[in-house]
Design a protein around this motif. Structure first.
Motif, short mmCIF file in Angstrom:
data_model
loop_
_atom_site.label_atom_id
_atom_site.label_comp_id
_atom_site.label_asym_id
_atom_site.label_seq_id
_atom_site.Cartn_x
_atom_site.Cartn_y
_atom_site.Cartn_z
N VAL A 120 8.13 -13.31 2.86
CA VAL A 120 8.96 -12.11 3.15
C VAL A 120 7.24 -10.50 2.08
O VAL A 120 8.08 -10.57 1.50
N ILE A 121 7.62 -9.24 3.61
CA ILE A 121 7.00 -8.42 2.61
C ILE A 121 8.03 -7.54 2.72
O ILE A 121 8.54 -6.80 4.27
N LEU A 122 8.33 -7.41 1.69
CA LEU A 122 9.29 -5.42 2.18
C LEU A 122 8.19 -4.67 1.41
O LEU A 122 7.22 -4.67 1.30
N TYR A 123 8.56 -3.21 2.18
CA TYR A 123 7.90 -2.49 2.72
C TYR A 123 9.20 -1.28 1.80
O TYR A 123 9.80 -0.69 2.14
N ARG A 124 8.39 -0.75 0.53
CA ARG A 124 9.00 0.42 0.01
C ARG A 124 9.50 1.94 0.56
O ARG A 124 8.58 2.01 1.90
N ALA A 125 10.30 2.37 0.30
CA ALA A 125 11.06 4.08 1.21
C ALA A 125 10.70 4.98 -0.74
O ALA A 125 11.95 5.19 -0.69
N ILE A 165 11.88 -0.94 4.36
CA ILE A 165 13.05 -0.65 3.94
C ILE A 165 12.54 0.89 4.72
O ILE A 165 11.98 1.50 3.91
N LEU A 166 13.55 1.75 5.68
CA LEU A 166 13.81 3.62 6.01
C LEU A 166 14.18 4.44 5.31
O LEU A 166 15.10 4.02 5.02
N ASP A 167 14.03 5.62 5.12
CA ASP A 167 13.94 6.62 5.04
C ASP A 167 14.65 7.43 6.36
O ASP A 167 15.16 8.20 6.26
#
Length: 253
Positions: free
Chosen positions: A5-10, A117-119
């Protein structure tokens, strides 16, 4: 089977994606890693136009998209300087397809789940009532989790909307957060809420659970896998004990 699982910062939000990753890794068998903002890591020349195509023009019109040059330029600026983006709703399914296309081919298989994780605010069209609905997440590959959606998608107490309207009539702008919290009974999350990180943990786990099991949500309100439609439900599901219903506790506690 989801191996990674790859999470992406916001970075323009208060969401602590590293803390979310640590919480998630303690509950699943998959490897969890963290990357910087998805729209930086997987930037393509087509993304600005794809975002322009996914813009919701009206709450009550199914069609989307405005690909005039000025709109595409706005989306290009929003990609470069995300702090300047805001107030736009996007079709979550179209954005999901656009981001899927941006993922390198060797990482696009279902054994690697990408969770940006989107803004950005995302929504889905409701055939049952002919209008767009904001969402916290769009499950699938990649699985989108919207920070603005956490604040805006679930319905707040009715008194919140009455107070907001009253303040706008008197002052012409939105009331400060402390005014809403003092004047409105009932619990709810607002922009930059310090509880944001904890509340997002369950939505990220929902994305993994869906890809692993095919089950979208849990129907029990006292479970982090529950799909809350009201802020009171969201707080019960994500911020209060127990974290999981008995069935999902066996899998994730």
């Amino acid at each position: 089977m989801v191996d990674r699982v790859i999470l992406y910062r916001a970075p323009t939000t208060v969401a602590d994606v590293d803390a979310i990753g640590d919480w998630l890794e303690a509950r699943i068998d998959s490897e969890v890693s963290i990357r910087e903002r998805f729209l930086d890591v997987h930037r393509t020349d087509e993304l600005a136009e794809r975002f322009a195509e996914a813009r919701v023009a009206s709450p009550y019109e199914r069609s989307t998209g405005n690909t005039m040059l000025g709109t595409i330029r706005y989306e290009e600026r929003a990609l470069e300087t995300p702090e300047r983006e805001g107030g736009v709703l996007y079709d979550g399914i179209q954005i999901q397809r656009a981001l899927n296309s941006a993922v390198p081919g060797d990482e696009r298989g279902l054994e690697t789940l990408h969770v940006p994780i989107l803004d950005r605010a995302i929504g889905t069209w409701g055939d049952h009532d002919g209008r767009w609905h904001k969402r916290v997440s769009a499950l699938g590959q990649p699985a989108l989790v919207s920070v603005p959606g956490l604040y805006e998608a679930p319905a707040k107490p009715e008194a919140y909307y009455r107070e907001k309207q009253r303040h706008a009539l008197l002052s012409g702008d939105a009331p400060p957060r402390e005014v809403l919290e003092n004047q409105v009974d009932g619990e709810f999350l607002v922009e930059d809420d310090p509880r944001t990180t904890d509340a997002l943990k369950g939505y990220v786990l929902q994305a993994v659970h869906y890809l692993e099991t095919g089950e979208a949500f849990c129907d029990r309100e006292a479970c982090r896998l529950y799909n809350a439609h009201y802020h009171e439900e969201l707080i019960d599901a994500q911020l209060r004990d127990p974290q999981f219903c008995p069935s999902h506790a066996r899998a994730y506690e």
